[in-house]
Motif scaffolding. Structure first.
Motif, PDB file in Angstrom:
ATOM      1  N   LYS A  54       0.821  -1.207   0.000  1.00  0.00           N
ATOM      2  CA  LYS A  54       0.000   0.000   0.000  1.00  0.00           C
ATOM      3  C   LYS A  54       0.858   1.262   0.000  1.00  0.00           C
ATOM      4  O   LYS A  54       1.952   1.269   0.552  1.00  0.00           O
ATOM      5  CB  LYS A  54      -0.914   0.026   1.222  1.00  0.00           C
ATOM      6  CG  LYS A  54      -2.081  -0.941   1.170  1.00  0.00           C
ATOM      7  CD  LYS A  54      -2.990  -0.710   2.350  1.00  0.00           C
ATOM      8  CE  LYS A  54      -4.207  -1.643   2.264  1.00  0.00           C
ATOM      9  NZ  LYS A  54      -5.148  -1.411   3.397  1.00  0.00           N
ATOM     10  N   LEU A  79      -2.765   8.485  -7.981  1.00  0.00           N
ATOM     11  CA  LEU A  79      -2.252   7.876  -6.756  1.00  0.00           C
ATOM     12  C   LEU A  79      -2.835   8.567  -5.527  1.00  0.00           C
ATOM     13  O   LEU A  79      -3.011   9.794  -5.509  1.00  0.00           O
ATOM     14  CB  LEU A  79      -0.723   7.970  -6.738  1.00  0.00           C
ATOM     15  CG  LEU A  79      -0.004   7.289  -7.914  1.00  0.00           C
ATOM     16  CD1 LEU A  79       1.501   7.516  -7.825  1.00  0.00           C
ATOM     17  CD2 LEU A  79      -0.326   5.793  -7.953  1.00  0.00           C
ATOM     18  N   PHE A  80      -3.107   7.782  -4.516  1.00  0.00           N
ATOM     19  CA  PHE A  80      -3.666   8.335  -3.281  1.00  0.00           C
ATOM     20  C   PHE A  80      -3.227   7.483  -2.094  1.00  0.00           C
ATOM     21  O   PHE A  80      -2.817   6.327  -2.235  1.00  0.00           O
ATOM     22  CB  PHE A  80      -5.193   8.401  -3.346  1.00  0.00           C
ATOM     23  CG  PHE A  80      -5.856   7.071  -3.552  1.00  0.00           C
ATOM     24  CD1 PHE A  80      -6.252   6.271  -2.472  1.00  0.00           C
ATOM     25  CD2 PHE A  80      -6.099   6.588  -4.842  1.00  0.00           C
ATOM     26  CE1 PHE A  80      -6.865   5.053  -2.671  1.00  0.00           C
ATOM     27  CE2 PHE A  80      -6.709   5.357  -5.038  1.00  0.00           C
ATOM     28  CZ  PHE A  80      -7.094   4.582  -3.958  1.00  0.00           C
ATOM     29  N   LYS A  81      -3.302   8.073  -0.930  1.00  0.00           N
ATOM     30  CA  LYS A  81      -2.916   7.393   0.302  1.00  0.00           C
ATOM     31  C   LYS A  81      -3.829   6.198   0.549  1.00  0.00           C
ATOM     32  O   LYS A  81      -5.043   6.275   0.318  1.00  0.00           O
ATOM     33  CB  LYS A  81      -2.985   8.373   1.477  1.00  0.00           C
ATOM     34  CG  LYS A  81      -2.505   7.792   2.790  1.00  0.00           C
ATOM     35  CD  LYS A  81      -2.582   8.839   3.885  1.00  0.00           C
ATOM     36  CE  LYS A  81      -2.153   8.247   5.222  1.00  0.00           C
ATOM     37  NZ  LYS A  81      -2.217   9.254   6.316  1.00  0.00           N
ATOM     38  N   GLN A 111      -3.773   3.504  -1.118  1.00  0.00           N
ATOM     39  CA  GLN A 111      -4.019   2.781  -2.365  1.00  0.00           C
ATOM     40  C   GLN A 111      -3.208   1.493  -2.396  1.00  0.00           C
ATOM     41  O   GLN A 111      -2.028   1.463  -2.070  1.00  0.00           O
ATOM     42  CB  GLN A 111      -3.635   3.662  -3.565  1.00  0.00           C
ATOM     43  CG  GLN A 111      -3.854   2.996  -4.923  1.00  0.00           C
ATOM     44  CD  GLN A 111      -3.504   3.937  -6.065  1.00  0.00           C
ATOM     45  OE1 GLN A 111      -3.143   5.084  -5.848  1.00  0.00           O
ATOM     46  NE2 GLN A 111      -3.607   3.457  -7.287  1.00  0.00           N
ATOM     47  N   THR A 112      -3.828   0.410  -2.783  1.00  0.00           N
ATOM     48  CA  THR A 112      -3.139  -0.868  -2.912  1.00  0.00           C
ATOM     49  C   THR A 112      -2.438  -0.928  -4.268  1.00  0.00           C
ATOM     50  O   THR A 112      -3.036  -0.588  -5.299  1.00  0.00           O
ATOM     51  CB  THR A 112      -4.134  -2.032  -2.807  1.00  0.00           C
ATOM     52  OG1 THR A 112      -4.780  -1.983  -1.532  1.00  0.00           O
ATOM     53  CG2 THR A 112      -3.424  -3.375  -2.955  1.00  0.00           C
ATOM     54  N   VAL A 113      -1.181  -1.325  -4.262  1.00  0.00           N
ATOM     55  CA  VAL A 113      -0.411  -1.400  -5.506  1.00  0.00           C
ATOM     56  C   VAL A 113       0.307  -2.738  -5.585  1.00  0.00           C
ATOM     57  O   VAL A 113       0.648  -3.344  -4.569  1.00  0.00           O
ATOM     58  CB  VAL A 113       0.620  -0.256  -5.585  1.00  0.00           C
ATOM     59  CG1 VAL A 113      -0.067   1.077  -5.789  1.00  0.00           C
ATOM     60  CG2 VAL A 113       1.512  -0.226  -4.358  1.00  0.00           C
ATOM     61  N   ASP A 126       2.390  -2.463 -10.799  1.00  0.00           N
ATOM     62  CA  ASP A 126       1.991  -1.060 -10.705  1.00  0.00           C
ATOM     63  C   ASP A 126       3.204  -0.174 -10.425  1.00  0.00           C
ATOM     64  O   ASP A 126       3.390   0.877 -11.056  1.00  0.00           O
ATOM     65  CB  ASP A 126       0.960  -0.872  -9.592  1.00  0.00           C
ATOM     66  CG  ASP A 126      -0.368  -1.559  -9.888  1.00  0.00           C
ATOM     67  OD1 ASP A 126      -0.696  -1.694 -11.078  1.00  0.00           O
ATOM     68  OD2 ASP A 126      -1.050  -1.938  -8.933  1.00  0.00           O
TER      69      ASP A 126
END
Length: 282
Positions: A2, A38-40, A42-44, A48
């Motif tokens: 994350k 992208l944001f706080k 966020q699962t990557v 990605d």
């Protein structure tokens, strides 16, 4: 994995620091942040992150090109050469291998910059011709060579040269020739003509125009100085050659040297006749 934190960097408000699982991962440009939304929290995935890193590398090349172009107009070739060198220097400094896609990314940056009108070889060439014709009085041939060296296509150069009217070309050539004749006081008329012709050729003017301009150059000042110039040069050549020669050989060596410097044969002979005692063999 994350994204646990996104922070705007203090030294550059357009860049952000990304933290993955509470550890700093990398800095990215605002454009990359927006591109991937992208944001706080966020699962990557690893995929990605790789795509984000690739996009950041690609954008860094584009950003560097923008900085380069901020200093003034450049051609496509100049921009490509700059980016290639910039990346090579960066790899060397950071002791890293070249990125496998960097050549592609350079071309993509150039394509984008061309679409955005930051790069336009015709506009650049037209501006270059106007500037150097008016300020530096460069001739058409020299401007063509310089634009070719900058990578501009011949057909674009042909179009750009229309910014250089014939009247200005004649005016520039004449002004250069007149100025040269005024400041080059060390040459007799014949040598001055030779030197003026060579100067105009080096500045990019063609043979026919040079011939036209040469006929209009005022050589009266040079002609008035010729006797003094000849006397000084003759004394110099006399000191040089009399160490090894005398009599006829001395006259011959002096005559050859002074004719190469542009003095008339008859004037040389007249000086020697007036100073015959200098050639008497001891």
């Amino acid at each position: 994995m994350k994204i646990t934190r996104i922070e705007k960097q203090k030294k550059n408000s357009e860049r952000y620091s990304l933290y993955v699982d509470d550890e700093f991962w990398m800095g990215v440009n605002e454009a990359v942040l927006v591109k991937f939304a992208l944001f706080k929290a966020q699962t990557v995935t690893a995929k990605d992150l790789n795509e984000i890193a690739e996009s950041e590398y690609q954008h860094s090349i584009y950003s560097q090109a923008i900085k380069f172009l901020a200093h003034g107009l450049k051609t496509v070739k100049e921009t490509r050469d700059y980016l290639t060198k910039y990346l090579a220097d960066r790899h060397k400094e950071q002791e890293e291998q070249p990125h496998p896609n960097e050549a592609l990314y350079i071309e993509q940056a150039i394509e984008k910059l061309t679409e955005q009108k930051y790069l336009n070889d015709l506009f650049y060439s037209q501006s270059y011709v106007r500037t150097h014709a008016n300020l530096n009085q460069k001739g058409p041939a020299l401007l063509r060579r310089e634009l070719q060296q900058k990578g501009v296509a011949v057909h674009l150069i042909d179009e750009a040269m229309q910014e250089y009217p014939t009247e200005l070309e004649v005016e520039n050539a004449q002004a250069l020739a007149d100025k040269y004749a005024r400041i080059k006081k060390q040459y007799p008329p014949k040598k001055l003509i030779e030197k003026t012709r060579q100067m105009l050729h080096n500045k990019g003017y063609d043979h026919d125009l040079i011939q036209q301009v040469i006929h209009e150059v005022d050589l009266s000042a040079s002609a008035e100085r010729q006797d003094d110039l000849l006397a000084k040069e003759a004394e110099k050549q006399l000191r040089k050659w009399r160490r090894k020669h005398s009599g006829f050989q001395l006259k011959q060596k002096m005559t050859e040297s002074m004719m190469r410097k542009g003095f008339d044969y008859d004037l040389i002979k007249a000086w020697m006749a007036e100073n015959e005692e200098a050639f008497i063999e001891e």
